[in-house]
Design a protein around this motif. Structure first.
Motif, short mmCIF file in Angstrom:
data_model
loop_
_atom_site.label_atom_id
_atom_site.label_comp_id
_atom_site.label_asym_id
_atom_site.label_seq_id
_atom_site.Cartn_x
_atom_site.Cartn_y
_atom_site.Cartn_z
N GLN A 164 0.83 -1.20 0.00
CA GLN A 164 0.00 0.00 0.00
C GLN A 164 0.87 1.26 0.00
OE1 GLN A 164 -2.39 -0.88 3.40
NE2 GLN A 164 -3.73 -2.31 2.28
N THR A 165 1.95 1.20 0.78
CA THR A 165 2.88 2.33 0.79
C THR A 165 3.46 2.57 -0.60
OG1 THR A 165 3.46 1.73 3.05
CG2 THR A 165 4.91 3.28 1.92
N LEU A 166 3.84 1.47 -1.23
CA LEU A 166 4.40 1.58 -2.58
C LEU A 166 3.39 2.19 -3.55
CD1 LEU A 166 6.25 -1.84 -2.66
CD2 LEU A 166 7.34 0.41 -2.78
N SER A 167 2.15 1.76 -3.41
CA SER A 167 1.09 2.30 -4.27
C SER A 167 0.95 3.80 -4.07
CB SER A 167 -0.23 1.59 -3.97
OG SER A 167 -1.29 2.21 -4.67
N ALA A 168 0.99 4.22 -2.80
CA ALA A 168 0.88 5.65 -2.50
C ALA A 168 2.06 6.41 -3.11
CB ALA A 168 0.84 5.85 -0.98
N ARG A 169 3.24 5.87 -2.97
CA ARG A 169 4.42 6.53 -3.55
C ARG A 169 4.26 6.66 -5.06
NH1 ARG A 169 9.49 3.17 -1.71
NH2 ARG A 169 10.50 4.42 -3.34
N SER A 170 3.70 5.60 -5.66
CA SER A 170 3.50 5.63 -7.10
C SER A 170 2.57 6.76 -7.51
CB SER A 170 2.96 4.28 -7.55
OG SER A 170 2.47 4.37 -8.87
N LYS A 171 1.46 6.88 -6.81
CA LYS A 171 0.49 7.92 -7.17
C LYS A 171 1.06 9.31 -6.97
CE LYS A 171 -3.40 4.87 -6.38
NZ LYS A 171 -2.89 4.21 -7.60
N ALA A 172 1.97 9.43 -6.01
CA ALA A 172 2.61 10.72 -5.78
C ALA A 172 3.52 11.11 -6.95
CB ALA A 172 3.40 10.70 -4.48
#
Lengths: 224, 224
Positions: free
Chosen positions: A117-125
Motif C-alpha cells: 500500500q505504501t508503494l502504491s501511495a508513492r507511485s500515485k505521488a
DNA sequence: CGACCCCATGTTGTGTACAACAACACATGA
DNA sequence: TCATGTGTTGTTGTACACAACATGGGGTCG
C-alpha cells in the motif's frame, strides 16, 4: 559436517561488506554510476573508510554478478549491454516471473500488504511529474517486495540478479527520453494496483502473470 | 562508452583466475572437496604458486556462487544443503531445463554431435562397474554439452550455476550408497541416448523435456 | 609529415606483514 | 567434579608497498 556460524549477529566484517555491496549496486542500478562509467577503487575505498583490499572484495563480487568488469591497468567499469543480450535476459525474466506464481507461491503477511500500500501511495505521488531516479527507486522497491511472494530462495536470488542486470539498461532509455516518463509512471501505477488486487484475492499465480505481462510490455516500449 | 578490452587473448592474470576457479569448482563438484570440508587458503595458494591475495579472489567468487562460505577466524568451508533447499533448487532446475527448449533453442553443429557420441560411448563404458567420480565427471561433461543447445546466455549461466549447486549434494547420496550406482549409470545411459535421438531429429523441445524428466526422477530416487 | 619508440602516469593485480577473531587446551578455583 | 578464565594456536580479514599493465603524449628518426 556443519559449518560454524557465530550466533551473535554483529559480524563486523561481513556487515561492512554487505553495506558496501548494496550501496554500490544501488548506485549502479539508479545510474549514479551509469553504464560504461569508470569507478575509482581508491576514491570508493576512501569514501567507505577502508583500504582497497576489502573494497576490492566487493568489486569482485559485483563482477561475478555481471555488473562490473575490471581490466588490468585500465580501470573498473560499469557493464553495458546491447539489445540482443538484453532481449535474452528479458525473455528469461518473463519466464521466471511466471514461475514465481508456480513454485512455492506465498501469500503476503500483514506487514507486506502494508508495504504494498505504501508503494502504491508513492507511485500515485509520482504521477504528476516524476524524476527518473525517484521512479527507478520505486521500481526497485516494488520489485523487491514482489520477490517476497515466493518461498523458493534460488528463484528469488536469480530473479533479483537478472533484475539488476537489466533495470539500469532500461533506465538508460528513460534518461535518454526514448521512453515517455509520465506514461511509464502511469502504466507502472496500474501494474501495482492490478498486482495488489490479485494478491488481495490470494491469487498469486494471477499476480505473477500480470508481472510477466508488464515485463514483456516494458521491453516492447523500450525497443520503440 | 565502450569498455576497453585487449584483443590479444593472453590475459595472464585473468587466465590464471579462470584456471584456479574452474579447478576448485570441479574439485568441489567431484567431491575431492566434499560438502562441509575446510579449505586451506595457504595450501591452495602454494599449490597454484601464488600468494593468498589472488587465491582469495577466486574464493570470493565461489562464495558468490554459493559453493563456499568463509568464516572469519575459523575457515573456508564447502557449503552443504539440506533437503529443503535442494528440493527448491531441483524444482527450479526442472523448469529451466524445459526453458532451454523454448528460449532460443539451437540445433547442434557437427562438432557437438560428435561430442555427444563420445559422451555416449563413455557412458556405455561405465555400465559394467563404474566409479562414482568417473560417473560424476561424465555427468558434468554431458550437462555442459547440453547447455550448448540454447543460445540464451543468461539461461546458460544460471543453469550451470544451479547445476554446480546441486550436483555435489546428489553425488553425496551416491557416495553414501543411498543410490545404486550401477542402476544410476544405466538410467543415465538411456537419458543420453534418448536426448541424442531427439537432437538428431532436430526436436530440441523434446530433448529439453527428456532432460526435465530425468532431473525430476533423479531427485525422486535421491529422496528414497 | 608520418610512423615509430619510449617513457611518464595512472590503473588494477600481487606479495607480505599484521590485526581481528574463534576454537581449544589447560590451569584454577569453588 | 564442574564451571570459568586465560593463554596459545591457527584461521580469515585488512593495510600498504610494489609489480604488471595499458594509455597517451612527446620526441626522434625515416
Amino acid at each position: 559436517m556443519n559449518i560454524p556460524m557465530p550466533d551473535n549477529s554483529e559480524f563486523k566484517a561481513r556487515d561492512r561488506f554487505e553495506r558496501m555491496h548494496n550501496e554500490i549496486r544501488n548506485r549502479i542500478c539508479l545510474h549514479d554510476y551509469a553504464p560504461g562509467m569508470r569507478l575509482s577503487e581508491i576514491e570508493l575505498a576512501e569514501e567507505f573508510g577502508v583500504s582497497r583490499t576489502p573494497l576490492r572484495r566487493v568489486l569482485v563480487r559485483l563482477e561475478g554478478e555481471g555488473l562490473l568488469q575490471s581490466v588490468h591497468g585500465v580501470g573498473t567499469f560499469v557493464t553495458d549491454a546491447d539489445i540482443n543480450e538484453l532481449e535474452q535476459t528479458y525473455r528469461l525474466r518473463m519466464e521466471l516471473a511466471e514461475l514465481t506464481g508456480k513454485l512455492s507461491p506465498r501469500a503476503p503477511d500483514a506487514t507486506l500488504l502494508v508495504e504494498f500500500q505504501t508503494l502504491s501511495a508513492r507511485s500515485k505521488a509520482l504521477i504528476d511529474g516524476a524524476e527518473p531516479r525517484a521512479f527507478a527507486q520505486l521500481n526497485m522497491d516494488f520489485f523487491q517486495a514482489l520477490l517476497q511472494l515466493t518461498d523458493n530462495d534460488p528463484l528469488r536470488d536469480i530473479s533479483e540478479r537478472l533484475y539488476f542486470q537489466t533495470t539500469r539498461i532500461w533506465l538508460k532509455s528513460v534518461f535518454a527520453s526514448k521512453i515517455d516518463l509520465d506514461e511509464e509512471v502511469r502504466v507502472f501505477d496500474r501494474e501495482i494496483d492490478d498486482i495488489m488486487a490479485a494478491i488481495e484475492l490470494g491469487d498469486m499465480q494471477a499476480a505473477a502473470l500480470i508481472q510477466r505481462a508488464h515485463i514483456s510490455m516494458s521491453f516492447t516500449r523500450m525497443q520503440q
